[in-house]
Write an enzyme that holds these catalytic residues in place. Structure first.
Site, PDB file in Angstrom:
ATOM      1  N   TYR A  97       0.809  -1.217   0.000  1.00 22.30           N
ATOM      2  CA  TYR A  97       0.000   0.000   0.000  1.00 22.30           C
ATOM      3  C   TYR A  97       0.846   1.273   0.000  1.00 22.30           C
ATOM      4  O   TYR A  97       0.323   2.369  -0.186  1.00 22.30           O
ATOM      5  CB  TYR A  97      -0.978   0.007   1.177  1.00 22.30           C
ATOM      6  N   SER A 181       1.448  -7.815   0.758  1.00 20.32           N
ATOM      7  CA  SER A 181       0.570  -6.963   1.548  1.00 20.32           C
ATOM      8  C   SER A 181      -0.680  -6.601   0.751  1.00 20.32           C
ATOM      9  O   SER A 181      -1.492  -7.463   0.421  1.00 20.32           O
ATOM     10  CB  SER A 181       1.353  -5.736   2.020  1.00 20.32           C
ATOM     11  N   ASP A 264       2.587  -9.054  13.037  1.00 20.25           N
ATOM     12  CA  ASP A 264       2.501  -8.047  11.992  1.00 20.25           C
ATOM     13  C   ASP A 264       1.571  -6.941  12.483  1.00 20.25           C
ATOM     14  O   ASP A 264       0.383  -7.178  12.699  1.00 20.25           O
ATOM     15  CB  ASP A 264       1.973  -8.655  10.692  1.00 20.25           C
ATOM     16  N   HIS A 293       6.115  -6.606   7.802  1.00 19.28           N
ATOM     17  CA  HIS A 293       6.143  -5.138   7.832  1.00 19.28           C
ATOM     18  C   HIS A 293       7.076  -4.595   8.916  1.00 19.28           C
ATOM     19  O   HIS A 293       6.790  -3.562   9.536  1.00 19.28           O
ATOM     20  CB  HIS A 293       4.734  -4.585   8.053  1.00 19.28           C
TER      21      HIS A 293
END
Length: 318
Positions: A97, A181, A264, A293
């Site tokens: 993202y 993701s 995460d 992440h």
């Protein structure tokens, strides 16, 4: 469903509990909704432009790419092409993202053509009034199931595959998909209908099991969706139930390699594992990551091991 509890998005989940998460019930018409969207998108012949950037990396020349997607949205990105040979396989690669600034040049597929599209509204694909900011992008048209931004991004992905078929018709049966993701969740939704892609890799995918995604602590775009849900629960669920990557995974009919995290703070692990658990046991392959992440001491080793696994997994496309 095994009980999954977490009061802090930075906590680690037990792998046993994550593997026990059951697939949420699909809303009526889930499959027909996506099949109709897929068949409609296949009717569109992509108008694609390629321009040599002049950049050379490893065995690739880097091409600038643009193609028209649904709703007349222009999608920008990059295409890597082998310098010294025709490509022997092809890939479409999704992004997180945060968007992308350049192609993933660390990938080991130097004999391949690799397309890196930027989804509508993000990075090289600006599309006002769609916001490039994740917390707003994920809410764009969330009140309209047929217009929700995620549907458009899935269509962007299908048309990326159409572009690869158009450019390299001889690579039929030799196309793969990779997504991380946001790109992992979009990939699960897209691959549920996609018959032109033979293998896929989904890394810490989002949009899995909205029952949990709306309830468990998280950061990133998921937190934005949670805030909207608190104010408009019925409106949110009316749309989100049709965009659950775990439901989509039930219809994926290709081998899928997953890299899923036990911890995460951006994409809650129960959502990731819900997608994996819903995938046919004969189709799924799993690598468990310590975290997603995040940077952590073992990450360099895990990244290297993951690339080795992907190199072996996608060898079958040759």
């Amino acid at each position: 469903m095994s009980e999954v509890r977490c009061s802090n998005p930075h906590n680690r989940f037990s792998q046993e509990a994550l593997l026990g998460i059951k697939t949420p019930a699909s809303p009526i018409g889930f499959q027909s909704f996506w099949q109709q969207a897929y068949q409609s998108t296949l009717l569109k012949k992509p108008t694609m432009s390629l321009k040599d950037s002049g950049r050379r990396v490893k065995n690739w020349k880097v091409m600038d790419v643009q193609y028209e997607s649904t709703d007349q949205v222009m999608i920008g990105g990059w295409l890597l092409l082998p310098i010294d040979r025709p490509p022997v396989r092809g890939f479409v690669v999704g992004h997180g993202y945060g968007g992308r600034e350049e192609p993933d040049l660390h990938l080991p597929f130097t004999d391949s053509a690799i397309l890196f599209p930027c989804m509508r509204g993000i990075s090289r694909s600006p599309a006002p009034p769609i916001s490039p900011e994740p917390q707003w992008h994920v809410l764009h048209d969330i009140d309209k199931k047929d217009r929700y931004i995620i549907k458009g991004c899935v269509e962007d992905t299908w048309l990326a595959v159409s572009c690869m078929e158009q450019l390299f018709p001889y690579l039929k049966g030799k196309l793969g998909y990779l997504g991380i993701s946001f790109g992992g969740g979009i990939g699960a939704l897209a691959m549920a209908c996609e018959k032109r892609v033979s293998r896929a890799h989904l890394n810490v995918p989002t949009f899995g099991d909205h029952r949990l995604r709306l309830r468990l602590p998280t950061e990133g775009s998921g937190k934005s969706v949670q805030r909207f849900f608190k104010s408009h629960p019925r409106l949110a669920l009316k749309t989100l139930r049709y965009f659950d990557a775990a439901n989509a995974a039930q219809w994926i009919d290709m081998p899928v390699h997953y890299a899923l995290a036990l911890k995460d703070h951006v994409v809650t692990p129960p959502g990731q594992f819900a997608i994996y658990n819903a995938t046919s046991k004969t189709k799924r392959h799993l690598m468990v990551l310590k975290e997603g992440h995040s940077d952590y001491p073992e990450k360099v080793h895990e990244d290297s091991a993951l690339l080795a696994e992907l190199d072996a997994f996608f060898e079958a496309l040759k």
